[in-house]
Design an enzyme around this catalytic site. Structure first.
Site, PDB file in Angstrom:
ATOM      1  N   HIS A 178      -7.022  -6.047  -1.580  1.00 44.08           N
ATOM      2  CA  HIS A 178      -6.432  -5.408  -1.785  1.00 44.08           C
ATOM      3  C   HIS A 178      -4.851  -5.348  -0.588  1.00 44.08           C
ATOM      4  CE1 HIS A 178      -4.170  -1.367  -1.480  1.00 44.08           C
ATOM      5  NE2 HIS A 178      -4.234  -1.234  -0.053  1.00 44.08           N
ATOM      6  N   ASP A 223       1.433  -0.713  -0.566  1.00 45.37           N
ATOM      7  CA  ASP A 223      -0.106   0.232   0.102  1.00 45.37           C
ATOM      8  C   ASP A 223       0.826   1.468  -0.039  1.00 45.37           C
ATOM      9  OD1 ASP A 223      -3.055   0.754   0.349  1.00 45.37           O
ATOM     10  OD2 ASP A 223      -1.796   1.977   1.851  1.00 45.37           O
TER      11      ASP A 223
END
Length: 339
Positions: free
Chosen positions: A310, A112
């Protein structure tokens, strides 16, 4: 909320905690194992704990695994000045951590926001960071478009989330009254097994006059996140607040100015990319992945995990552990052998 499969609590992990000095701050880290240093950098809104499955696997493969709390998170320093969270400060932190651990070089891996932090660490300090692994967010070199201008032009129903995060206090007012519930909704919204169906709204856009959490769906935790795991994350943010974490987003234009000399620059060290098939961070940046022969000429391998969202190293910890350790052995330390 439902009770997902068990995963280790922070107290159960066999790790060593340390605080080390960096320029103008201190960084909290945990480490496990011995050997060549592998520095793990988390993203938003997480902590060192997001690497709980990778620390023992990397250590068992013959490396010294170290996961930090990025400045603004957990037990690391939280400077008040927004500019203290510029990319150059994060790069300096990572270099100082390597030095504080008595090492000259390290492999760096980020997820991320940790992915561009790791990428820029490798780009700016190739003498220190000899290889780079990027999870979820592909490498995209600095270009000629000011980030906030580009975000303002992104299509979609509502305001792009990075734009929403720009004003100090605005997102905090949404999140901090019930940190645990907000985190649960955010994690679930970007996880493959709990994300909303296409057409039911996007966590990347804030409805006019509304909040990001207006798009949260249901109250079921994703399979990778136990109630105990959520307690760890929530406990950190309930203590620290979200301002330090959100200040990373508030430096995107400052980063663009700071990194002008590296416009379009490739990262040449050995690299690895792992993304999730269902992760918008991967699918929206398909062009960046296609450009890897130019932008990551040292790429060793690139992987898109089918049916994954994610939070790749938590959703598919076994697969990511195998890919990471194979890459470390093959591209970084070929002599390491498994038992």
């Amino acid at each position: 909320m439902s009770q997902p499969a068990h995963s280790p609590s922070a107290q159960a992990l066999d790790v060593r905690h340390r605080l080390v000095d960096v320029p103008g701050a201190r960084i909290h880290l945990v480490e496990q194992g011995s050997g060549p240093l592998v520095l793990l950098v988390h993203g938003f809104p997480e902590s060192w704990y997001s690497w709980r499955h990778q620390l023992p696997a990397i250590a068992a493969a013959g490396f010294r695994a170290v996961a930090i709390d990025v400045r603004g998170y957990g037990r690391s320093s939280k400077p008040r000045d927004v500019a203290a969270y510029r990319m150059l400060a994060h790069v300096a932190d990572n270099v100082a951590v390597v030095r504080a651990l008595g090492e000259e070089t390290a492999v760096i891996v980020g997820h991320d926001w940790g992915s561009p932090i790791a990428a820029n660490s490798a780009l700016l300090r190739p003498d220190v960071f000899t290889a780079v692994g990027l999870l979820s967010v592909p490498y995209s070199p600095r270009n000629g478009f000011r980030p906030t201008d580009a975000f303002a032009r992104i299509g979609g129903t509502g305001e792009f989330y990075v734009s929403y995060f720009q004003e100090p206090g605005r997102a905090e007012a949404e999140i901090e009254p019930d940190v645990r519930a907000w985190l649960a909704g955010f994690y679930a919204g970007l996880s493959a097994d709990t994300m909303p169906p296409v057409g039911e709204g996007s966590l990347f856009f804030v409805p006019e006059g509304g909040m990001l959490s207006d798009h949260f769906v249901g109250d079921t935790l994703p399979a990778w996140l136990s109630e105990a795991d959520l307690d760890v994350y929530a406990g950190e943010f309930e203590r620290t607040g979200l301002t330090g974490a959100l200040n990373r987003y508030r430096n995107v234009d400052r980063d663009w100015e700071d990194l002008a000399a590296w416009d379009g620059a490739p990262i040449t060290q050995p690299s690895l990319f792992i993304g999730g098939e269902l992760d918008a961070s991967t699918t929206w940046m398909a062009d960046a992945i296609a450009a890897y022969p130019t932008t990551l000429p040292g790429l060793v391998s690139s992987h898109i995990l089918n049916g994954c969202g994610h939070w790749v190293q938590q959703e598919r910890s076994d697969v990511v552990n195998q890919l990471l350790t194979d890459w470390l052995r093959r591209g970084i330390r070929p002599a390491v052998q498994t038992g």
